[in-house]
Design an enzyme around this catalytic site. Sequence first.
Site, PDB file in Angstrom:
ATOM      1  N   SER A 113      -8.954  -4.492  -7.940  1.00  0.00           N
ATOM      2  CA  SER A 113      -7.507  -4.629  -7.860  1.00  0.00           C
ATOM      3  C   SER A 113      -6.982  -5.967  -8.374  1.00  0.00           C
ATOM      4  O   SER A 113      -7.203  -6.321  -9.514  1.00  0.00           O
ATOM      5  CB  SER A 113      -7.083  -4.367  -6.425  1.00  0.00           C
ATOM      6  OG  SER A 113      -5.696  -4.249  -6.350  1.00  0.00           O
ATOM      7  N   HIS A 114      -6.352  -6.729  -7.487  1.00  0.00           N
ATOM      8  CA  HIS A 114      -5.716  -7.992  -7.904  1.00  0.00           C
ATOM      9  C   HIS A 114      -6.730  -9.130  -8.012  1.00  0.00           C
ATOM     10  O   HIS A 114      -6.372 -10.225  -8.435  1.00  0.00           O
ATOM     11  CB  HIS A 114      -4.641  -8.366  -6.899  1.00  0.00           C
ATOM     12  CG  HIS A 114      -5.191  -8.510  -5.513  1.00  0.00           C
ATOM     13  ND1 HIS A 114      -5.616  -7.426  -4.779  1.00  0.00           N
ATOM     14  CD2 HIS A 114      -5.428  -9.595  -4.763  1.00  0.00           C
ATOM     15  CE1 HIS A 114      -6.077  -7.856  -3.624  1.00  0.00           C
ATOM     16  NE2 HIS A 114      -5.978  -9.161  -3.579  1.00  0.00           N
ATOM     17  N   ASP A 277      -0.514  -5.139 -11.021  1.00  0.00           N
ATOM     18  CA  ASP A 277      -1.809  -5.792 -10.796  1.00  0.00           C
ATOM     19  C   ASP A 277      -2.932  -5.139 -11.596  1.00  0.00           C
ATOM     20  O   ASP A 277      -2.690  -4.261 -12.438  1.00  0.00           O
ATOM     21  CB  ASP A 277      -2.151  -5.813  -9.302  1.00  0.00           C
ATOM     22  CG  ASP A 277      -2.532  -4.442  -8.775  1.00  0.00           C
ATOM     23  OD1 ASP A 277      -2.074  -3.430  -9.351  1.00  0.00           O
ATOM     24  OD2 ASP A 277      -3.294  -4.371  -7.795  1.00  0.00           O
ATOM     25  N   ASP A 279      -5.219  -2.862 -11.118  1.00  0.00           N
ATOM     26  CA  ASP A 279      -5.387  -1.408 -11.151  1.00  0.00           C
ATOM     27  C   ASP A 279      -4.060  -0.661 -11.113  1.00  0.00           C
ATOM     28  O   ASP A 279      -4.053   0.570 -10.960  1.00  0.00           O
ATOM     29  CB  ASP A 279      -6.307  -0.953 -10.018  1.00  0.00           C
ATOM     30  CG  ASP A 279      -5.772  -1.305  -8.645  1.00  0.00           C
ATOM     31  OD1 ASP A 279      -5.038  -2.314  -8.530  1.00  0.00           O
ATOM     32  OD2 ASP A 279      -6.075  -0.581  -7.686  1.00  0.00           O
ATOM     33  N   ASP A 281      -1.498  -0.542  -8.979  1.00  0.00           N
ATOM     34  CA  ASP A 281      -0.832  -0.008  -7.792  1.00  0.00           C
ATOM     35  C   ASP A 281       0.159  -0.986  -7.168  1.00  0.00           C
ATOM     36  O   ASP A 281       0.975  -0.601  -6.343  1.00  0.00           O
ATOM     37  CB  ASP A 281      -1.845   0.507  -6.753  1.00  0.00           C
ATOM     38  CG  ASP A 281      -2.861  -0.528  -6.330  1.00  0.00           C
ATOM     39  OD1 ASP A 281      -2.827  -1.665  -6.859  1.00  0.00           O
ATOM     40  OD2 ASP A 281      -3.711  -0.203  -5.469  1.00  0.00           O
ATOM     41  N   ARG A 282       0.107  -2.252  -7.555  1.00  0.00           N
ATOM     42  CA  ARG A 282       1.073  -3.219  -7.003  1.00  0.00           C
ATOM     43  C   ARG A 282       2.211  -3.462  -7.980  1.00  0.00           C
ATOM     44  O   ARG A 282       2.063  -3.257  -9.183  1.00  0.00           O
ATOM     45  CB  ARG A 282       0.395  -4.560  -6.743  1.00  0.00           C
ATOM     46  CG  ARG A 282      -0.670  -4.491  -5.697  1.00  0.00           C
ATOM     47  CD  ARG A 282      -1.180  -5.896  -5.403  1.00  0.00           C
ATOM     48  NE  ARG A 282      -2.179  -5.820  -4.358  1.00  0.00           N
ATOM     49  CZ  ARG A 282      -2.490  -6.826  -3.550  1.00  0.00           C
ATOM     50  NH1 ARG A 282      -1.882  -7.988  -3.705  1.00  0.00           N
ATOM     51  NH2 ARG A 282      -3.397  -6.680  -2.620  1.00  0.00           N
ATOM     52  N   THR A 344      -2.776  -2.726   7.986  1.00  0.00           N
ATOM     53  CA  THR A 344      -2.831  -3.067   6.564  1.00  0.00           C
ATOM     54  C   THR A 344      -3.805  -2.162   5.815  1.00  0.00           C
ATOM     55  O   THR A 344      -4.919  -1.918   6.293  1.00  0.00           O
ATOM     56  CB  THR A 344      -3.257  -4.539   6.429  1.00  0.00           C
ATOM     57  OG1 THR A 344      -2.215  -5.348   6.972  1.00  0.00           O
ATOM     58  CG2 THR A 344      -3.488  -4.926   4.985  1.00  0.00           C
ATOM     59  N   LYS A 376      -0.429   3.377  -3.455  1.00  0.00           N
ATOM     60  CA  LYS A 376       0.768   2.673  -3.893  1.00  0.00           C
ATOM     61  C   LYS A 376       0.835   2.743  -5.410  1.00  0.00           C
ATOM     62  O   LYS A 376      -0.166   3.010  -6.074  1.00  0.00           O
ATOM     63  CB  LYS A 376       0.777   1.247  -3.368  1.00  0.00           C
ATOM     64  CG  LYS A 376      -0.459   0.414  -3.643  1.00  0.00           C
ATOM     65  CD  LYS A 376      -0.402  -0.854  -2.790  1.00  0.00           C
ATOM     66  CE  LYS A 376      -1.502  -1.841  -3.106  1.00  0.00           C
ATOM     67  NZ  LYS A 376      -2.772  -1.523  -2.459  1.00  0.00           N
TER      68      LYS A 376
HETATM   69  C1  VG1 Z   1      -4.833  -6.786   0.674  1.00  0.00           C
HETATM   70  C2  VG1 Z   1      -3.392  -6.601   1.103  1.00  0.00           C
HETATM   71  C3  VG1 Z   1      -3.164  -5.173   1.553  1.00  0.00           C
HETATM   72  C4  VG1 Z   1      -3.567  -4.208   0.438  1.00  0.00           C
HETATM   73  C5  VG1 Z   1      -4.998  -4.488   0.007  1.00  0.00           C
HETATM   74  C6  VG1 Z   1      -5.424  -3.663  -1.186  1.00  0.00           C
HETATM   75  O1  VG1 Z   1      -5.695  -6.568   1.771  1.00  0.00           O
HETATM   76  O2  VG1 Z   1      -3.053  -7.494   2.133  1.00  0.00           O
HETATM   77  O3  VG1 Z   1      -1.811  -5.015   1.905  1.00  0.00           O
HETATM   78  O4  VG1 Z   1      -3.470  -2.876   0.864  1.00  0.00           O
HETATM   79  O5  VG1 Z   1      -5.143  -5.860  -0.357  1.00  0.00           O
HETATM   80  O6  VG1 Z   1      -4.547  -3.829  -2.260  1.00  0.00           O
HETATM   81  P1  VG1 Z   1      -6.337  -7.769   2.642  1.00  0.00           P
HETATM   82  O7  VG1 Z   1      -7.246  -7.122   3.617  1.00  0.00           O
HETATM   83  O8  VG1 Z   1      -7.007  -8.693   1.687  1.00  0.00           O
HETATM   84  O9  VG1 Z   1      -5.166  -8.466   3.291  1.00  0.00           O
HETATM   85  V1  VG1 Z   1      -5.106  -3.646  -3.838  1.00  0.00           V
HETATM   86  O10 VG1 Z   1      -3.793  -3.555  -4.861  1.00  0.00           O
HETATM   87  O11 VG1 Z   1      -5.944  -5.156  -3.875  1.00  0.00           O
HETATM   88  O12 VG1 Z   1      -6.167  -2.390  -3.787  1.00  0.00           O
HETATM   89 CO    CO Z   2      -4.267  -2.974  -6.682  1.00  0.00          CO
END
Ligand code: VG1
Ligand code: CO
Length: 541
Positions: A113-114, A277, A279, A281-282, A344, A376
């Site tokens: 992801s990010h 981001d 992938d 989804d953000r 979360t 998302k």
């Molecule tokens: C983070 C965010 C959470 C989100 C998750 C995956 O998790 O806070 O809101 O759903 O990333 O997003 P954490 O446990 O690091 O707080 V993605 O776009 O990185 O799959």
């Molecule tokens: Co993501």
Amino acid sequence: MTMLTIQTQPIEGQKPGTSGLRKKTNVFMGPHYLENFVQAIWDGIGGIAGKTFVLGGDGRYFNDRAAQVILRMAAASGAAKVIVGQGALLSTPAASHLIRSRGADGGIILSASHNPGGPDEDFGVKYNTANGGPAPEDVTAQIFKATEAIKSYRILEAQDVDLSRAGATKLGEMQIEVVDPVADYQALMQQLFDFGAIRALLARGFSLRFDAMHAVTGPYAKAILEDALGAARGSVINAVPSPDFGGFHPDPNPVWAKPLVDLMMGPEAPDFGAASDGDGDRNMVLGRGIYVTPSDSLAVLAANAHLAPGYSGGLKGVARSMPTSKAVDRVAEALGIPCYETPTGWKFFGNLLDAGRATLCGEESAGTGSDHVREKDGLWAVLLWLNILAVWGGSVRDLMQAHWQQYGRNYYSRHDYEALPAEQAEGMMAELKARLSDLPGTQAGGLVIESADEFAYDDPVDGSRSEGQGVRIGFEGGGRIVFRLSGTGTVGATLRVYLEQVDAKNLDLDPAQALAPVIRAADEIAGIARHTGRSGPDVTT
Ligand code: VG1
Ligand code: CO
């Protein structure tokens, strides 16, 4: 082609976190690491014989190699078919949609992801179930159990499958369908939104800039925003997915997407700015001279979604993760619809969406989505914003001002303390939890503490309970702090401190100023500086 059974042993630490298993890329590339985890997915879900899966990823380093391994392992374990994005690419929301629209049994998304990508950065594997959503906790628990018991995995010895062209092929007995990653997703967006109205808005000179951050959304945003909707060429920047995201963090927030924020705050700002981001989804949304917090974005979208065709019948309910600001709660109240508070991670929205209890969901971490998929969806949020603006007629700033005037404003910020020694972060949380019952009635930062507890969630659909989901402190007057440890990091522990203050009258304060007492209170209550030795957060969003 030979079917091989390779002897292996459990590898420690293959426990999926908030969103799949994330590790350093070189860990995933180590002997048997990926293979063990993939076999554990197959075993954890009761085998894959005769089943159909979707496969794709965000294009980060090792995405292409991992996809080939997974195809060979799927064929060796008897899967009937794998639908894979061309070039092994699929955004997370597009993968979710494909699983649903093709009636697949599940899917694997290759992404961290990010998190940054590259040989020295992060990689991830996430399993989604047949509803298109991230595997719920009981499924990830089975997968983790399988990682602890594994003795061998099965894999086919074969050449690489050509994923460079769309079409059908076979690997052993297994069918493979390589699909255009964008087409089905684009068709879904066309069903939900009034493309004619958005096209007319753009034709009237409404300008936009979309920063794909060298990640997977580039091809989607180009096809939809520029080709289908007529945004000027060059409106979508950093549109070619790169294995290391150009050396940046593909994280759409004011820190990592600073060039976009600078543009939007400067004299040359277009009317609308957005980023997504790794992938896809953000999302981050900005207007000329204004940054919209993700929590506010959720609230504004909930209040105005009925302006888009896909939501013209109204919303059944809304849901937000616990640390997300309560701005959307007041919208739900005004609309007379339920508002759910979940832990979360998107996996907790799945049951509410499946049961038709919620239509829109969101998280403070730049995630918004709806029941059109079970993830998302960054580009979806951008299109809903554009559709709303096209019908509403004013600017992003006007829309935000009108919203705050009606509902009040929730000032909001998140402070992240990254790569802390795990014992330090856990020690701080343990000390805080031990004091919770003494806090109500006392003062911190000049604010009176009204409530203090650790969040646990009882899923209203399946009755499952998830404990230990973050510490929340409530203040008289509506202020709030949440403390929790991240479940997506790959180095040490990351402490997230979520800060919120609500104000019905002063709508134009500097957020840092509005939050100053809450920020002071956070340190007084948890002793962040004392425990971590840090004088401030590494990342403030
Ligand atoms: C983070 C965010 C959470 C989100 C998750 C995956 O998790 O806070 O809101 O759903 O990333 O997003 P954490 O446990 O690091 O707080 V993605 O776009 O990185 O799959
Ligand atoms: Co993501």
